[in-house]
Write a protein that holds these residues in place. Structure first.
Motif, PDB file in Angstrom:
ATOM      1  N   MET A   1       0.844  -1.182   0.000  1.00 50.55           N
ATOM      2  CA  MET A   1       0.000   0.000   0.000  1.00 50.55           C
ATOM      3  C   MET A   1       0.887   1.242   0.000  1.00 50.55           C
ATOM      4  SD  MET A   1      -3.381   0.720   0.865  1.00 50.55           S
ATOM      5  CE  MET A   1      -4.193   2.252   1.011  1.00 50.55           C
ATOM      6  N   THR A   2       0.505   2.205  -0.789  1.00 51.99           N
ATOM      7  CA  THR A   2       1.254   3.447  -0.904  1.00 51.99           C
ATOM      8  C   THR A   2       0.987   4.336   0.307  1.00 51.99           C
ATOM      9  OG1 THR A   2       1.004   3.345  -3.298  1.00 51.99           O
ATOM     10  CG2 THR A   2       1.644   5.448  -2.375  1.00 51.99           C
ATOM     11  N   ARG A   3       2.075   4.902   0.837  1.00 44.55           N
ATOM     12  CA  ARG A   3       1.927   5.828   1.965  1.00 44.55           C
ATOM     13  C   ARG A   3       1.305   7.128   1.487  1.00 44.55           C
ATOM     14  NH1 ARG A   3       7.085   7.113   5.297  1.00 44.55           N
ATOM     15  NH2 ARG A   3       7.751   7.908   3.301  1.00 44.55           N
ATOM     16  N   ARG A   4       0.435   7.686   2.290  1.00 42.74           N
ATOM     17  CA  ARG A   4      -0.151   8.993   2.033  1.00 42.74           C
ATOM     18  C   ARG A   4       0.257   9.906   3.171  1.00 42.74           C
ATOM     19  NH1 ARG A   4      -6.347   8.123  -0.004  1.00 42.74           N
ATOM     20  NH2 ARG A   4      -5.822   7.023  -1.917  1.00 42.74           N
ATOM     21  N   LEU A   5       1.076  10.891   2.850  1.00 38.84           N
ATOM     22  CA  LEU A   5       1.597  11.798   3.871  1.00 38.84           C
ATOM     23  C   LEU A   5       0.904  13.148   3.780  1.00 38.84           C
ATOM     24  CD1 LEU A   5       5.362  11.009   3.287  1.00 38.84           C
ATOM     25  CD2 LEU A   5       3.897  10.051   5.040  1.00 38.84           C
ATOM     26  N   LYS A   6       0.483  13.660   4.912  1.00 39.96           N
ATOM     27  CA  LYS A   6      -0.093  15.004   4.988  1.00 39.96           C
ATOM     28  C   LYS A   6       1.054  16.014   5.027  1.00 39.96           C
ATOM     29  CE  LYS A   6      -4.506  14.048   5.469  1.00 39.96           C
ATOM     30  NZ  LYS A   6      -5.534  14.608   4.646  1.00 39.96           N
ATOM     31  N   TYR A   7       0.712  17.291   5.042  1.00 43.97           N
ATOM     32  CA  TYR A   7       1.726  18.343   5.039  1.00 43.97           C
ATOM     33  C   TYR A   7       2.818  18.163   6.096  1.00 43.97           C
ATOM     34  CZ  TYR A   7      -0.701  21.390   1.689  1.00 43.97           C
ATOM     35  OH  TYR A   7      -1.265  21.921   0.564  1.00 43.97           O
ATOM     36  N   PRO A   8       2.487  17.943   7.358  1.00 42.00           N
ATOM     37  CA  PRO A   8       3.557  17.873   8.369  1.00 42.00           C
ATOM     38  C   PRO A   8       4.526  16.718   8.131  1.00 42.00           C
ATOM     39  CG  PRO A   8       1.419  18.135   9.439  1.00 42.00           C
ATOM     40  CD  PRO A   8       1.160  17.897   7.996  1.00 42.00           C
TER      41      PRO A   8
ATOM     42  N   VAL B   1      11.935  20.355   4.926  1.00 41.76           N
ATOM     43  CA  VAL B   1      11.536  21.751   4.707  1.00 41.76           C
ATOM     44  C   VAL B   1      10.445  22.100   5.708  1.00 41.76           C
ATOM     45  CG1 VAL B   1      12.124  21.723   2.254  1.00 41.76           C
ATOM     46  CG2 VAL B   1       9.808  21.131   2.966  1.00 41.76           C
ATOM     47  N   GLU B   2      10.114  23.367   5.765  1.00 47.84           N
ATOM     48  CA  GLU B   2       9.035  23.820   6.635  1.00 47.84           C
ATOM     49  C   GLU B   2       7.680  23.495   5.987  1.00 47.84           C
ATOM     50  OE1 GLU B   2       9.270  25.345   9.628  1.00 47.84           O
ATOM     51  OE2 GLU B   2      11.451  25.115   9.579  1.00 47.84           O
ATOM     52  N   GLU B   3       6.715  23.234   6.804  1.00 52.42           N
ATOM     53  CA  GLU B   3       5.364  22.962   6.299  1.00 52.42           C
ATOM     54  C   GLU B   3       4.834  24.167   5.524  1.00 52.42           C
ATOM     55  OE1 GLU B   3       0.906  22.042   8.009  1.00 52.42           O
ATOM     56  OE2 GLU B   3       2.632  21.663   9.310  1.00 52.42           O
ATOM     57  N   SER B   4       5.150  25.358   5.989  1.00 53.22           N
ATOM     58  CA  SER B   4       4.690  26.578   5.310  1.00 53.22           C
ATOM     59  C   SER B   4       5.265  26.675   3.896  1.00 53.22           C
ATOM     60  CB  SER B   4       5.062  27.812   6.118  1.00 53.22           C
ATOM     61  OG  SER B   4       6.466  27.900   6.274  1.00 53.22           O
ATOM     62  N   TRP B   5       6.497  26.173   3.699  1.00 56.18           N
ATOM     63  CA  TRP B   5       7.091  26.181   2.353  1.00 56.18           C
ATOM     64  C   TRP B   5       6.285  25.284   1.420  1.00 56.18           C
ATOM     65  CZ3 TRP B   5       9.050  22.797  -1.193  1.00 56.18           C
ATOM     66  CH2 TRP B   5       9.778  23.345  -2.256  1.00 56.18           C
TER      67      TRP B   5
ATOM     68  N   ASP C   1      12.020  16.128  -4.723  1.00 52.84           N
ATOM     69  CA  ASP C   1      13.460  16.124  -4.460  1.00 52.84           C
ATOM     70  C   ASP C   1      14.237  16.269  -5.765  1.00 52.84           C
ATOM     71  OD1 ASP C   1      15.706  15.899  -2.692  1.00 52.84           O
ATOM     72  OD2 ASP C   1      15.991  13.857  -3.459  1.00 52.84           O
ATOM     73  N   ALA C   2      13.823  15.569  -6.807  1.00 55.57           N
ATOM     74  CA  ALA C   2      14.512  15.652  -8.099  1.00 55.57           C
ATOM     75  C   ALA C   2      14.362  17.040  -8.722  1.00 55.57           C
ATOM     76  CB  ALA C   2      13.976  14.592  -9.054  1.00 55.57           C
ATOM     77  N   LEU C   3      13.202  17.684  -8.538  1.00 51.60           N
ATOM     78  CA  LEU C   3      12.994  19.023  -9.087  1.00 51.60           C
ATOM     79  C   LEU C   3      13.964  20.039  -8.501  1.00 51.60           C
ATOM     80  CD1 LEU C   3       9.099  19.327  -9.023  1.00 51.60           C
ATOM     81  CD2 LEU C   3      10.550  19.393 -11.045  1.00 51.60           C
TER      82      LEU C   3
END
Length: 92
Positions: free
Chosen positions: A1-8, A16-20, A48-50
């Motif tokens: 199953m693919t992980r689904r990550l929220k902003y934090p 990076v910061e969540e605000s970024w 990351d590649a971008l």
């Protein structure tokens, strides 16, 4: 199953910061279902590649810069189009 990550969680994973993430969301790959935004591992890899840069000069450069090749410029044969309203005249 693919992980689904929220902003934090995604921000922590990327370092990076969540605000970024929130400020740049329109430029970043992500998934959106209704109002819920989430990131998969593939999205994080693309982000990351971008933002990955390799040095172009110096001892850590991936390859030395190519010397300029002699000869005509590739666009040297281009000519401007005629002005509007003027008919093309052919010489016979």
């Amino acid at each position: 199953m693919t992980r689904r990550l929220k902003y934090p969680e995604a921000a922590e994973e990327l370092g990076v910061e969540e605000s970024w993430l929130r400020r740049h969301i329109k430029e970043l790959p992500h998934k959106k279902v209704g109002r819920s935004v989430y990131f998969t591992d593939a999205d994080l890899e693309r982000i990351d590649a971008l933002h990955h840069r390799e040095p172009t000069a110096g001892p850590l450069a991936a390859r030395p810069p190519q010397p300029a090749t002699a000869g005509a410029h590739p666009l040297a044969n281009l000519r401007p189009l005629p002005r509007r309203g003027r008919a093309l005249t052919s010489v016979s």
